[in-house]
Structure formats: structure tokens, C-alpha cells
Design a protein around this motif. Structure first.
Motif, PDB file in Angstrom:
ATOM      1  N   UNK A 259       8.368   8.048  10.659  1.00 20.27           N
ATOM      2  CA  UNK A 259       7.398   8.545  11.552  1.00 20.27           C
ATOM      3  C   UNK A 259       6.776   9.716  11.212  1.00 20.27           C
ATOM      4  N   UNK A 260       6.089  10.501  12.235  1.00 22.70           N
ATOM      5  CA  UNK A 260       5.451  11.667  12.121  1.00 22.70           C
ATOM      6  C   UNK A 260       6.459  12.726  11.822  1.00 22.70           C
TER       7      UNK A 260
ATOM      8  N   UNK B  47       0.770  -1.289   0.086  1.00 21.71           N
ATOM      9  CA  UNK B  47      -0.036   0.029  -0.143  1.00 21.71           C
ATOM     10  C   UNK B  47       0.940   1.228  -0.040  1.00 21.71           C
ATOM     11  N   UNK B  48       2.115   1.235   0.237  1.00 23.35           N
ATOM     12  CA  UNK B  48       2.965   2.322   0.043  1.00 23.35           C
ATOM     13  C   UNK B  48       3.511   2.522  -1.066  1.00 23.35           C
ATOM     14  N   UNK B  49       3.487   1.538  -1.998  1.00 23.04           N
ATOM     15  CA  UNK B  49       4.414   1.629  -3.253  1.00 23.04           C
ATOM     16  C   UNK B  49       3.819   3.074  -3.736  1.00 23.04           C
ATOM     17  N   UNK B  50       4.734   3.572  -4.614  1.00 24.74           N
ATOM     18  CA  UNK B  50       4.308   4.717  -5.450  1.00 24.74           C
ATOM     19  C   UNK B  50       4.738   4.481  -6.978  1.00 24.74           C
ATOM     20  N   UNK B  51       5.671   3.501  -7.050  1.00 22.19           N
ATOM     21  CA  UNK B  51       5.865   3.310  -8.534  1.00 22.19           C
ATOM     22  C   UNK B  51       4.880   2.651  -9.500  1.00 22.19           C
TER      23      UNK B  51
ATOM     24  N   UNK C 273       1.099  10.705   4.674  1.00 27.31           N
ATOM     25  CA  UNK C 273       1.984  11.050   5.645  1.00 27.31           C
ATOM     26  C   UNK C 273       3.511  10.543   5.324  1.00 27.31           C
ATOM     27  N   UNK C 274       3.371   9.343   4.916  1.00 29.07           N
ATOM     28  CA  UNK C 274       4.500   8.583   4.708  1.00 29.07           C
ATOM     29  C   UNK C 274       5.295   9.146   3.600  1.00 29.07           C
ATOM     30  N   UNK C 275       4.651   9.618   2.745  1.00 24.97           N
ATOM     31  CA  UNK C 275       5.453  10.553   1.343  1.00 24.97           C
ATOM     32  C   UNK C 275       6.263  11.709   1.770  1.00 24.97           C
ATOM     33  N   UNK C 276       5.498  12.461   2.669  1.00 27.37           N
ATOM     34  CA  UNK C 276       5.881  13.571   3.131  1.00 27.37           C
ATOM     35  C   UNK C 276       7.244  13.279   4.155  1.00 27.37           C
ATOM     36  N   UNK C 277       7.012  12.187   4.961  1.00 26.06           N
ATOM     37  CA  UNK C 277       8.008  11.898   5.786  1.00 26.06           C
ATOM     38  C   UNK C 277       9.206  11.287   5.165  1.00 26.06           C
TER      39      UNK C 277
END
Length: 357
Positions: free
Chosen positions: A341-342, A196-200, A279-283
Motif C-alpha cells: 500500500x502507501x 506492469x509491476x515486474x522488475x526482472x 511507489x510499489x518498489x518503495x513500498x
């Protein structure tokens, strides 16, 4: 009287999880601890998942639904298969053990990367199989070399994508070429805990291979982006024939009732998943840029963690950060893994790391 233990078991080392926050607070008397060691979702669970916990608590004197009808039905609908293609586990880790116990006889082989999720080697060895470990190439799975490592005794091939601990991925085209060469009787295990975190856009559609009837299983989890790590629930999507055999060794009631209800609710909360991914992408950008500013070269990651060479003894860096209340993961030698993290947690890590190095 000395214990009689098979040499395969005696050769294993116990899995060492990330250091708990409470333990570090107790040891060092710290009031504030930032844990970036176990790839957990810093936002926590979906509010929808939290809402059902009290409802289920009233029926804890009853055994859970051993077939997990509602959750398997929802997962089947999500991935366009039938419920008999779904198997649940006490975390997706448990399904790895079921695969090893079901399909490996003593001496049978399982191909895997040499720098990947440690549980593959543990489960294969515990089943008295042989783990055939293939070196990574530029921190990525070397798929041609993995195919070359297959022998007539190979039963399983593990592909962690994105890979833990490196965060790297292999593309759809690479997987297609892999499967064109893998014998049909070898089960390909797509471990996609961080899917679910994958961007490619090049990430493979591994579910398609299951729908085609290929001997493959796709493992996913509710422990990462869904934030239910403490409830231990994951699942596999595979052919009905493979689930039939896995269910013969699966312990009864392995997915507890609260985990089933919470996972069902979390699965419906696409808004929380999107918020967690954002949030993960920004972090990720914050941590990567911060590491580069300190002179390090983090490996590009498609997951919710970063793998980086700290250019000195990684264990010493890990220990020094612990004393500042920051928990990361020392993997090997100079390499450490840091969970995203945050914002304030990421900054606390970067500030502490700057002081340490």
C-alpha cells in the motif's frame, strides 16, 4: 423439491473476495481501516481515466460498443498485432471462463499449479473438465513437471506469471523450454495480471509467441496497476483463430461503455503507471524489510504483494489484524498475502503485526 446440480458444481466453493472496508467498519465500529487484501493500486486510477467518466455518463442509456473498436485498436497498436487478435472481458477472469467453455469438453484436462489463482480450477470444473494440479517447487511453477502432466486429453495449460498468491515468476528461458515440449494443440494461457509491476529482466516476452502464431493467449488487466478494478475490464491477446472461437461464446456487451472509455484513457497514461510502479518498489522494500525485522522470511515477489509464512495459524493472525483495522488475505495454513500500500498503510500493517505476534 431438491435441486438437481451436477456433482462438479456441487463440489465447488464460492469465491470469497477480500473483506470490504465498509463491512469491517460496520462490524467493529472502526473509523479507520487499511485494506491490503486485494492487490489494488493504492494510488487509484489515472487522472485521465477519471476525467472521462462524466463524459460517458451522459450516454448510459445506450448500449456500449459491442466490438470495443477504439480500445481494441489501441491495444493492438500497443502490442503490435491486429485488432482481431484482441478480446475483452469483464475483467480478465471472464476470459478464463470463456476459454474453459470454448475448449473443454467433459473430461478434458487443463494443467495448472496446485497453488495458483483459484479461478482456474473453478472455471475448469464448472465446464466439467478435469483440473490437473501440479505442486509448486520452491514456491514457483514447476514447468517440467507441468509438461509431464500433459496427456492426450489436455487442452489448456495455465501459467500465472507472476504467480498469485506467491508473487514468484518463471523466466524467459524456462518458458522457452516449456513451449518446446508442449504439444502444439494445447493452448498455453499466460495470465500476466501483474506484468506492469515486474522488475526482472528475465521475464518472458509472451506476446512474441502470439505473434508467431503459437496457440497461446496472454491475459492482462486494467484492475491492477491501472487502478480500474471497480470497472472490471481486462483483455486477452491471442491468435485470430482463438478469438474467433471465444467470440462465439462471449456475452454481447460484456465490456461496459464506462470501462472501455476509462481503460482507453488509462492506457495512454504512462506517467501514472510509472508513478504506481515506483511507489510499489518503495513500498515493497518497506514491507519486506519490516517483515524480516520481525523474524519472518517473505518470499521474493515480482508483483504488488508479498506472500509470507507467519509461523503460526494464519487465520488467527488475519482475525487479530482485522480487530486492529488491517485487512490482509489469509491464503492457507500459516501463509498470508499482503498487498503493498502507501507508506503509512504499510507501516500501519507492520505495527499491527508486531503487536499481534
Amino acid at each position: 423439491m431438491p435441486l438437481r446440480v451436477h456433482p462438479d458444481i456441487a463440489a465447488l466453493s464460492p469465491y470469497v473476495p477480500g473483506k470490504p472496508i465498509e463491512e469491517l467498519q460496520r462490524e467493529l465500529g472502526l473509523t479507520r481501516v487499511v485494506k491490503l487484501a486485494s492487490n489494488e493500486n493504492p494510488l487509484g486510477p489515472s487522472p485521465k481515466a477519471l476525467a472521462v467518466l462524466s463524459e460517458e455518463a451522459a450516454t448510459l442509456h445506450r448500449y456500449p460498443d459491442g466490438g470495443a473498436f477504439r480500445l481494441r485498436e489501441a491495444l493492438a497498436d500497443r502490442w503490435k498485432v491486429t485488432p482481431d487478435h484482441i478480446i475483452l472481458g469483464n475483467g480478465s477472469d471472464e476470459i478464463l471462463g470463456l476459454l474453459a467453455r470454448t475448449f473443454l469438453a467433459p473430461g478434458d484436462e487443463a494443467v495448472m499449479a496446485d497453488h495458483t489463482f483459484v479461478i482456474y480450477n473453478m472455471e475448469v470444473t464448472a465446464a466439467h473438465g478435469k483440473a490437473v494440479r501440479v505442486p509448486l517447487k520452491q514456491w514457483r511453477h514447476d514447468l517440467p513437471a507441468m509438461v509431464d502432466a500433459i496427456t492426450p486429453r489436455t487442452r489448456l495449460l495455465f501459467l500465472c506469471n507472476p504467480n498469485n498468491p506467491t508473487g514468484t515468476m518463471v523466466s524467459a528461458g524456462e518458458v522457452e523450454r516449456l513451449l518446446a515440449r508442449v504439444p502444439e494443440d494445447v493452448i498455453v494461457v499466460f495470465d500476466e495480471a501483474y506484468f506492469e509491476y515486474v522488475r526482472s529482466a528475465e521475464f518472458p516476452d509472451s506476446m512474441a509467441y502470439v505473434r508467431q502464431g503459437r496457440n497461446a493467449i496472454v491475459l492482462r488487466t486494467f484492475s491492477k496497476i491501472y487502478g480500474l478494478a471497480g470497472l472490471r475490464i481486462g483483455y486477452g491477446v491471442t491468435t485470430s483463430e482463438i478469438t474467433n472461437f471465444l467470440n462465439r461464446v462471449r456475452p454481447p456487451f460484456n465490456a461496459n461503455s464506462i470501462a472501455q472509455r476509462a481503460a482507453l484513457a488509462a492506457l495512454s497514461d504512462d506517467e501514472h503507471v510509472a508513478k504506481s510502479r515506483a511507489m510499489n518498489e518503495v513500498g515493497m522494500e518497506q514491507v519486506v524489510n519490516g517483515l524480516r525485522a520481525l523474524g519472518f522470511a517473505p518470499i521474493p515477489s515480482e508483483a504488488n504483494f508479498v506472500y509470507v509464512d507467519v509461523e503460526r495459524d494464519g487465520r488467527q493472525v488475519f482475525d487479530a489484524l482485522l480487530r486492529q483495522g488491517i485487512i490482509i488475505r489469509h491464503i492457507d495454513g500459516r501463509m498470508v498475502r499482503v498487498t503493498i500500500g502507501q507508506t503509512e498503510e504499510n507501516q500501519a500493517f507492520l505495527t499491527a503485526l508486531a503487536a499481534v505476534v
